[in-house]
Design an enzyme around this catalytic site. Structure first.
Site, short mmCIF file in Angstrom:
data_model
loop_
_atom_site.label_atom_id
_atom_site.label_comp_id
_atom_site.label_asym_id
_atom_site.label_seq_id
_atom_site.Cartn_x
_atom_site.Cartn_y
_atom_site.Cartn_z
N GLU A 26 0.85 -1.20 0.00
CA GLU A 26 0.00 0.00 0.00
C GLU A 26 0.87 1.23 0.00
O GLU A 26 2.02 1.17 0.43
CB GLU A 26 -0.84 0.05 1.29
N LYS A 52 2.15 4.64 1.59
CA LYS A 52 2.22 5.16 2.96
C LYS A 52 1.81 6.62 2.88
O LYS A 52 2.54 7.45 2.33
CB LYS A 52 3.64 5.00 3.51
N ASP A 60 0.99 10.36 3.98
CA ASP A 60 1.69 11.22 4.92
C ASP A 60 0.72 12.22 5.53
O ASP A 60 0.48 13.30 4.99
CB ASP A 60 2.82 11.95 4.17
N TYR A 87 -6.47 -0.18 7.66
CA TYR A 87 -6.26 -1.25 8.64
C TYR A 87 -7.51 -1.44 9.50
O TYR A 87 -8.15 -0.47 9.89
CB TYR A 87 -5.07 -0.85 9.53
N LYS A 97 10.60 3.64 3.12
CA LYS A 97 10.43 5.11 2.97
C LYS A 97 11.16 5.61 1.72
O LYS A 97 12.31 5.24 1.49
CB LYS A 97 11.01 5.82 4.21
N CYS A 120 16.97 48.08 4.75
CA CYS A 120 15.79 47.63 4.02
C CYS A 120 15.99 47.84 2.51
O CYS A 120 16.37 48.93 2.08
CB CYS A 120 14.56 48.40 4.50
N CYS A 166 13.44 50.78 1.47
CA CYS A 166 13.43 52.16 1.97
C CYS A 166 14.75 52.54 2.66
O CYS A 166 14.86 53.62 3.24
CB CYS A 166 12.25 52.38 2.92
N CYS A 202 12.15 45.57 9.04
CA CYS A 202 12.34 46.97 8.71
C CYS A 202 11.40 47.74 9.65
O CYS A 202 10.19 47.55 9.59
CB CYS A 202 11.95 47.23 7.27
N CYS A 225 7.78 52.76 4.71
CA CYS A 225 8.31 51.72 3.82
C CYS A 225 7.19 51.24 2.88
O CYS A 225 6.20 50.67 3.34
CB CYS A 225 8.86 50.58 4.67
#
Ligand code: IVH
Length: 669
Positions: free
Chosen positions: A113, A115, A117, A226, A312, A406, A409, A424, A430
């Site tokens: 089957e 697996k 996640d 299952y 896996k 930044c 600005c 910033c 900004c």
């Protein structure tokens, strides 16, 4: 219609709707249109409203969830929820097979089957009705998250047919398909909430939410893999899965019997490639001995079954060149470094950009412009850089210097204690922060201002017409209409949108203000707790911390926001404009329950949501847990442990008739 006639029709409708749900969500093969489905649902909802005594938890109308949670009861697993032994190598898989072969003189076969996640779940059915849905927890006991699981449309609330055991359990994985995950994260990012790292985290986080109404919107799915327990009427795992499918469960069609380990390895190799086109994440293949008798003979170790193993898959990676790094400024001023890469194919898409997260991550990887870097898709929207191929490094490459000002600005960046990101601090000057805040304010889940999309906000800002959300409400038609791509019609549209936004309810206005860490849910909780902006602005840190889900970080951020003079000026302006700064007084029917706090428990004749609304409309409050300040416990059937708690704390327990008396009979709730 008599109640008997109603019951017959309701039963028939539920059966029909269950069947169409199954065809849509389990088989992905609907036979009626959404419109026809909605009609059936509306008819059922209408009848259930008319005959509340016929409502029950297994009705398909209950899949929308509720935002009134009781918290989760801890439930012991009848059979412990074990994990699986796992391996990344074909060699170890052959060793597993050798152990099985040694145990038997007779033939054996495997079932392979995918697996999945996500988060594992145990579902208990009695007489074909879903009774419990318990998370894995510590394997011995978990949380009963049934209210949330009921909203997962591919999980049957009522089984089909009649040949299922009277009481039994199935196990499976709750997962979030890629499409739901991407949608959810887009919304979270828009609302300045931390996006989920991958669909697995999103699925398990969603499963533990206290607001099942929100869970219902998140598009969870599941696969059953299952059926634990002996004494089932099957001789093999494969057979049990086929039966589960016939009863209405979603069982993966990519499940295959394999007569030997070579066939298993062929299956694995095929799926290592083919999984990339599945609409959900898989992280391997589970190999199980098929026969129940042989499973029993092999038994379990303390942690894992001896009859199964997980192979896996390795996470997919690609190697490519780092060309440059951009620094993005979000609406809260947070800086995110983003790598520009030489385009490379990874997990089905071409990757050109990847996240570098923050300065620490860059230092940790010691990544340099010009390096060959490994990129990996961890389920995030944007892939990440996970390593550098140092053997390919040109000696002349220089360590990457993180920016100190930044990029938008030129203000020097700051890094607050405990924060991974640089910021910033030039909030009011900004540009991406200013525009980002206004876009957030106008967005669908906030003020929902029609006609004011991202580009229009940008345009208005660039032309000097707006610098704060307060400026929006002084815009004139002529100012907007003369901008490029605009005209009288679009200007009118925007002004109408702004006018309509004055009716938006207080919780959304609060969310729209864009206070850091105050997402949609927190805004609602704060609005419910304080009732008005005035009360919230005057709240002490202690009062803020008392609110459900409000911790230090949120409390601090709210206090800082309200403490700033420019925000106070802005709020005054918005108040004058007429935005809704208090829970709508119109909704109040009476003040009979003023000052009283209720807790609701047990099964009542109408949904809790309605009782909550009724209590609030008469001035009362509803809390989720009993405490010394609870005035009454409104208890229905099967009320459980809350009754004892109420008695212990001398909280008066009342029923539905008594609460109606409290509200007074002339107010017809
Ligand atoms: S069988 C006693 N089958 O993987 C054996 N598990 O690492 C019960 N999982 O906790 C598990 N897909 O959450 C099984 N097809 C599958 C699975 C699967 C995903 C998860 C499950 C389990 C974990 C074990």
């Amino acid at each position: 219609m008599t109640i008997r006639e109603a019951k017959i029709r309701i039963d028939a409708l539920r059966k029909k709707i269950d069947e169409h749900n199954r065809r849509y969500y389990v088989e992905s093969a609907p036979v009626i249109s959404d419109f026809e489905f909605d009609l059936l649902m509306q008819e059922l909802q209408g009848l259930e409203r008319k005959f509340p005594e016929l409502v029950n938890v297994a009705s398909p109308t209950q899949r929308v969830g509720s935002d009134l949670s009781e918290g989760f009861a801890q439930v012991a697993h009848r059979y412990p929820m074990l994990s699986l032994g796992n391996t990344y190598s074909e060699g170890e898989l052959r060793e597993f097979d050798a152990r099985i072969a040694k145990a038997f003189d007779e033939a054996y076969e495997y079932v392979c089957e995918l697996k999945f996640d996500g988060a594992s779940i145990s579902l208990i059915y009695a007489d074909g009705t879903l009774q419990r849905a318990v998370t894995r927890g510590d394997g011995v006991q978990g949380d009963d998250v049934i209210a949330n699981v009921r909203t997962v449309r591919s999980i049957p609330l009522q089984l089909q047919g009649d040949n299922f055991p009277k009481e039994f359990e199935v196990r499976g994985e709750i997962l979030m398909p890629h499409s739901s995950f991407e949608k959810l994260n887009r919304e979270r990012e828009k609302q300045d909430e931390v996006p989920f790292a991958n669909p697995r985290n999103a699925a398990s986080g969603t499963l533990k939410m206290l607001d099942s109404k929100e869970v219902a919107k998140r598009g969870l799915d599941n696969f059953i893999y299952y059926m634990p327990g002996y004494g089932l009427p099957f001789s093999s795992h494969y057979e049990s899965l086929q039966a589960a499918r016939a009863w209405g469960f979603k069982v993966s069609e990519h499940t295959q019997k394999c007569s030997d380990i070579n066939a298993v390895i062929t299956f694995i190799r095929r799926w290592d490639a083919a999984r990339k086109s599945l609409p959900y994440d898989t992280d391997g293949v589970v190999v199980k001995v098929n026969s129940f008798a042989q499973q029993r003979a092999l038994g379990f170790t303390a942690k894992t079954p001896r009859w199964a193993i997980a192979y896996k898959f390795k996470a997919e990676q690609a190697l490519t060149k780092l060309l440059s790094v951009d620094y993005q400024v979000g609406r809260t001023g947070a800086i995110t470094p983003v790598a520009n890469l030489e385009p490379v194919k990874l997990a089905g898409t071409v990757v050109k950009r990847a996240s570098l997260h923050n300065a620490d991550q860059i230092a940790l990887l010691d990544v340099r412009i010009g390096d060959m870097v490994y990129v990996e898709k961890g389920g995030e929207i944007i892939p990440k850089i996970v390593g550098v191929d140092a053997s390919k490094r040109d000696e002349t490459l220089q360590p990457l210097q993180y920016i100190s000002v930044c990029p938008e600005c030129s203000t020097p960046l700051v890094r607050l204690e405990g924060e991974a990101k640089h910021f910033c601090p030039n909030e009011s000057g900004c540009p991406p922060q200013i525009v980002g805040r206004i876009i957030h304010f106008a967005s669908r889940k906030a003020m929902n201002i029609e006609g004011l999309g991202d580009e229009t906000v940008e345009l208005l800002y660039k032309n000097g017409l707006i610098a704060t959300v307060g400026d929006l409400y002084s815009l004139r038609k002529s100012q907007i209409a003369r901008l490029e791509r605009m005209g009288d019609k679009s200007a009118e549209n925007i002004l109408q949108g702004l006018e309509n936004s004055k009716k938006v309810a207080f919780p959304r206005v609060l969310f729209a203000l864009g206070i850091r860490y105050v997402g949609e849910t927190t805004a609602k909780k704060l609005a419910d707790a304080f009732g008005s902006l005035d009360a919230l602005q005057n709240a002490t840190p202690e009062q803020l911390l008392e609110v459900d889900e409000v911790g230090e970080q949120i409390a601090k951020s709210a206090l800082a926001f309200f403490g700033e003079e420019k925000n106070q000026l802005l709020l005054n302006k918005l108040r004058e404009v007429g935005l809704c700064f208090a829970t709508d007084a119109q909704e109040r029917i009476s003040s009979e329950l003023e000052g009283l706090t209720f807790v609701i428990t047990g099964t009542l004749s109408r949904p809790r949501e309605e009782w909550k609304q009724a209590i609030e409309q008469h001035g009362g409050k509803v809390a989720s847990a009993i405490s010394g300040s609870t005035s009454y416990l409104l208890a229905g059937e099967k009320a459980g442990s809350k009754i004892q708690k109420a008695e212990k704390l001398r909280v008066k327990v009342i029923n539905e008739v008594q609460i109606l008396e409290l509200i007074s009979k002339k107010n017809n709730v």
